[in-house]
Enzyme design. Structure first.
Site, short mmCIF file in Angstrom:
data_model
loop_
_atom_site.label_atom_id
_atom_site.label_comp_id
_atom_site.label_asym_id
_atom_site.label_seq_id
_atom_site.Cartn_x
_atom_site.Cartn_y
_atom_site.Cartn_z
N LYS A 107 31.96 50.76 53.24
CA LYS A 107 31.12 51.81 53.22
C LYS A 107 31.85 52.84 52.28
O LYS A 107 32.85 53.68 52.66
CB LYS A 107 30.92 52.43 54.50
CG LYS A 107 29.56 53.39 54.91
CD LYS A 107 29.46 54.49 54.00
CE LYS A 107 30.18 55.61 54.53
NZ LYS A 107 30.48 56.96 53.54
N GLY A 117 40.38 58.47 55.72
CA GLY A 117 39.76 59.77 55.46
C GLY A 117 40.33 60.79 56.28
O GLY A 117 41.75 60.61 56.28
N SER A 118 39.68 61.63 56.57
CA SER A 118 40.16 62.89 57.08
C SER A 118 40.65 62.60 58.70
O SER A 118 40.13 61.71 59.38
CB SER A 118 39.10 64.24 56.92
OG SER A 118 38.05 63.77 57.63
N THR A 119 41.60 63.39 59.21
CA THR A 119 41.94 63.25 60.51
C THR A 119 40.85 63.61 61.43
O THR A 119 40.42 63.03 62.66
CB THR A 119 43.29 64.15 60.81
OG1 THR A 119 44.09 63.64 60.06
CG2 THR A 119 43.41 64.26 62.46
N GLY A 125 38.36 60.62 61.73
CA GLY A 125 39.15 59.65 62.34
C GLY A 125 39.10 59.71 63.91
O GLY A 125 38.82 58.49 64.50
N GLU A 139 43.95 55.58 58.50
CA GLU A 139 44.85 56.04 57.50
C GLU A 139 44.13 57.71 57.23
O GLU A 139 43.31 57.65 56.54
CB GLU A 139 44.82 55.17 56.20
CG GLU A 139 45.18 53.85 56.53
CD GLU A 139 46.77 53.74 56.63
OE1 GLU A 139 47.36 54.78 56.45
OE2 GLU A 139 47.24 52.68 56.98
N CYS A 192 46.34 61.78 49.69
CA CYS A 192 46.85 61.97 51.21
C CYS A 192 48.11 61.88 51.31
O CYS A 192 48.81 62.87 52.17
CB CYS A 192 46.04 60.40 51.87
SG CYS A 192 46.87 59.11 51.32
N GLU A 212 46.04 70.76 55.38
CA GLU A 212 45.93 69.82 54.21
C GLU A 212 44.62 70.52 53.38
O GLU A 212 43.41 70.81 53.60
CB GLU A 212 45.33 68.65 54.72
CG GLU A 212 45.21 67.49 53.30
CD GLU A 212 44.81 66.24 53.81
OE1 GLU A 212 43.68 66.35 54.67
OE2 GLU A 212 45.50 65.19 53.47
P1 NAD Z 1 36.30 62.28 54.97
O1 NAD Z 1 36.66 61.97 56.37
O2 NAD Z 1 35.36 63.26 54.93
O3 NAD Z 1 35.44 60.73 54.56
C1 NAD Z 1 35.85 59.63 54.70
C2 NAD Z 1 34.84 58.69 54.83
O4 NAD Z 1 34.21 58.68 56.17
C3 NAD Z 1 33.66 58.71 53.98
O5 NAD Z 1 32.99 57.36 53.45
C4 NAD Z 1 32.64 59.29 54.79
O6 NAD Z 1 31.33 59.26 54.38
C5 NAD Z 1 33.02 58.94 55.94
N1 NAD Z 1 32.55 59.71 57.15
C6 NAD Z 1 32.23 61.03 57.34
N2 NAD Z 1 32.00 61.37 58.50
C7 NAD Z 1 32.03 60.08 59.17
C8 NAD Z 1 31.69 59.74 60.68
N3 NAD Z 1 31.20 60.91 61.52
N4 NAD Z 1 31.53 58.65 61.44
C9 NAD Z 1 31.93 57.60 60.18
N5 NAD Z 1 32.31 57.92 58.92
C10 NAD Z 1 32.09 59.10 58.38
O7 NAD Z 1 37.45 62.08 53.96
P2 NAD Z 1 37.49 62.28 52.30
O8 NAD Z 1 36.95 63.72 52.00
O9 NAD Z 1 36.51 61.44 51.84
O10 NAD Z 1 38.71 62.03 52.00
C11 NAD Z 1 39.77 63.02 52.05
C12 NAD Z 1 40.51 62.73 53.11
O11 NAD Z 1 41.09 61.26 53.27
C13 NAD Z 1 42.01 63.46 53.33
O12 NAD Z 1 42.13 63.97 54.75
C14 NAD Z 1 43.00 62.59 53.07
O13 NAD Z 1 44.28 62.91 53.58
C15 NAD Z 1 42.57 61.17 53.67
N6 NAD Z 1 43.18 59.88 52.86
C16 NAD Z 1 44.01 59.48 53.64
C17 NAD Z 1 44.68 58.32 53.17
C18 NAD Z 1 45.91 57.61 53.66
O14 NAD Z 1 45.92 56.24 53.22
N7 NAD Z 1 46.56 58.04 54.80
C19 NAD Z 1 44.43 57.86 51.57
C20 NAD Z 1 43.45 58.62 51.05
C21 NAD Z 1 42.94 59.75 51.70
#
Ligand code: NAD
Length: 496
Positions: A191, A243-245, A248, A266, A301, A397
């Site tokens: 996804k 993605g974001s905390t 997560g 992550e 990240c 962040e």
């Molecule tokens: P996000 O959490 O907004 O979205 C990430 C993914 O989750 C997207 O595909 C989104 O559509 C999906 N998503 C959103 N709401 C959801 C839900 N309720 N249930 C399931 N899936 C859902 O993050 P973003 O804005 O795409 O990315 C930025 C974040 O990612 C930052 O916090 C960054 O630090 C983190 N990040 C971490 C790493 C790592 O390896 N630790 C790497 C890259 C980015």
């Protein structure tokens, strides 16, 4: 890799045809209810393509296809050597299509084309190749047991794996999930982020061309709701998320509410980059610090978004940082000379600008602090604030090209500031004293510690992941296989 000019990339972009459909059970398909959303080029605010928005019916179809593929063994039942052969072909096809994939990534995210080619696509091919090469070399265990017992400890694929990934390195972050998951024999549902779905959709056809059987590699574009449906699905065995905390946490709750699927996270970071007075080369440290926060528009990240500088080198460091930031002037992402591109979309652009306004209230602006090329796209100048550890810009962040520089007096103080964070993804220490470097590295609560460098992380042999609210589990390295396998003990009582 062919070196194209700015004009050649622009010509390719003008001719590019975009596939926007989901990839389910070996075929491109529209969403069952016909819903779509637009993906936009942040460099010029122009829509690129309509993308299928996968809902419940699409998720059901894809999970069923992935489950059927897993159960009949068309992939999970192959010898590791056979999966390796297919995945090596997949890596080769990614390299053959590097220009096209890099172009899609740049158009979708605004990142510079040189980075898309050299980091995102090259890193993706390398990741697929690395796990392909590894998978027929890792075996199980024969534990020491009583003389009348024979036991084995083996790793088996976990089943149906969903990978929900972000937009900052769309293909690369996806590959950190799908390469080990596929190598281990699982079926996959990818996804991509709604902000950057194009490369995930395109790569599905390359996976098929390489010989990955139908139903094993599925791509479900959509917004957060699509991810939520996967996180709640009772027939998804594992959900690997980057993605974001905040999201997560929601995913973990969905797993708890449904089938306790394995959840690997992550997440975000606010990584400290500590420059001590005995830093071997202040100019070099400043260049690395600039790269650590301005590379990929700061949408990283692992961004070194908190730069902690000891007072003895502070003035020199700030002058060097300002100079190094010149290398990240925002420009057209399709120009191979561009060091920094556009912010991924309007929402993120406004979020970063809001933080810059907060920074102006609570800290001292050192340089930058404004948008640029506003009539064209979403560009923000590299920005640094001089601040204290308690400000919002030093704690939250931002995920943009905004650096919080914090002076300190002693190494103990630096460690206390560094560890005073909900995050623990990465950290760096600059000192010419090797013992001191190691002693400080041990005290840093972070999944990765760099010494006298920042973000030297390309090698697949190094696991990557976070302490604290930066997540659990590790991407990359053989440890990543632990996420996509179950451990089985088999015991035979010998008749003797
Ligand atoms: P996000 O959490 O907004 O979205 C990430 C993914 O989750 C997207 O595909 C989104 O559509 C999906 N998503 C959103 N709401 C959801 C839900 N309720 N249930 C399931 N899936 C859902 O993050 P973003 O804005 O795409 O990315 C930025 C974040 O990612 C930052 O916090 C960054 O630090 C983190 N990040 C971490 C790493 C790592 O390896 N630790 C790497 C890259 C980015």
């Amino acid at each position: 890799m062919p070196r194209l000019t700015h004009q050649q990339w622009q010509a390719l972009a003008a001719r590019q045809i975009f596939e926007g459909r989901a990839f389910i059970d070996g075929a491109y398909v529209a969403a069952v209810d016909g819903k779509t959303f637009a993906t936009v080029n942040p460099a010029n605010k122009q829509p690129l393509a309509d993308i299928a928005e996968c809902g419940t019916a699409d998720v059901e179809r894809a999970v069923a296809a992935a489950r059927a593929a897993f159960e009949d063994g068309r992939w999970s039942g192959l010898a590791p050597l056979q999966r390796k052969t297919v995945l090596l072909k997949f890596a080769e096809l990614i390299r053959e299509h590097a220009d096209e994939l890099a172009l899609l990534e740049t158009l979708d995210t605004g990142k510079p084309i040189s980075d898309a080619l050299g980091v995102d696509v090259a890193g993706t091919a390398y990741c697929v190749q690395w796990f392909a090469e590894a998978i027929d070399k890792v075996g199980g265990e024969v534990p020491p047991l009583a003389p009348n017992l024979h036991g084995t400890v083996t790793r088996e694929p976990i089943g149906v794996v969903a990978a929900v990934v972000p937009w900052n390195f769309p293909l690369l972050m996806a590959s950190w999930k799908f390469a080990p998951a596929l190598a281990a024999g699982n079926s996959l549902l990818l996804k991509p982020s709604e902000k950057s779905p194009l490369t995930a959709i395109r790569i599905a056809a390359l996976a098929q061309q390489a010989g990955i059987p139908d139903g094993v590699f599925n791509v479900l574009p959509g917004a957060g709701e699509t991810g939520r449906l996967l996180a709640l699905h009772r027939d998804v065995d594992c959900l690997a998320f980057t993605g974001s905390t905040a999201v997560g946490k929601k995913i973990m709750a969905c797993a708890a509410e449904s089938n306790l699927k394995r959840v690997w996270l992550e997440l975000g970071g606010k990584s400290p980059n500590i420059v001590l007075d005995d830093c071997p080369d202040v100019a070099q440290a400043a260049r690395a610090a600039a790269g650590g926060i301005f590379f990929n528009q700061g949408e990283m990240c692992s961004a070194g978004s908190r730069v902690l500088v000891q007072r003895g080198v502070y003035a020199e460091f700030m002058a060097e940082l300002k100079q190094a930031a010149e290398g990240y002037r925002p420009g057209d992402p399709l120009n191979p000379a561009t060091g920094m591109g556009a912010i991924v979309d309007e929402l993120q652009y406004r979020r970063v600008l809001d933080y810059i306004e907060i920074g102006k209230q609570e800290a001292k602006l050192a340089f930058g602090g404004h948008a640029v090329h506003t009539d064209t796209g979403y560009y923000i100048a590299p920005t640094a604030f001089e601040t204290t550890p308690d400000t919002r810009i030093a704690r939250e962040e931002i995920f943009g090209p905004v650096c919080a520089v914090i002076p300190f007096d002693s190494a103990d103080e630096a460690i206390a500031i560094a560890n005073d964070s909900d995050y623990g993804l990465a950290a760096a220490v600059w000192t010419r004293d090797v013992s001191r470097a190691h002693l400080l590295a041990r005290r840093l609560r972070a999944g990765t510690v760099w010494i006298n460098c920042y973000d030297e992380g390309g090698d697949q042999n190094l696991p990557f992941g976070g302490y604290k609210q930066s997540g659990n589990g590790r991407d990359k390295s053989l440890h990543a296989l632990e996420k996509y396998t179950e451990l089985k003990s088999t015991l035979l009582k010998l008749s003797c």
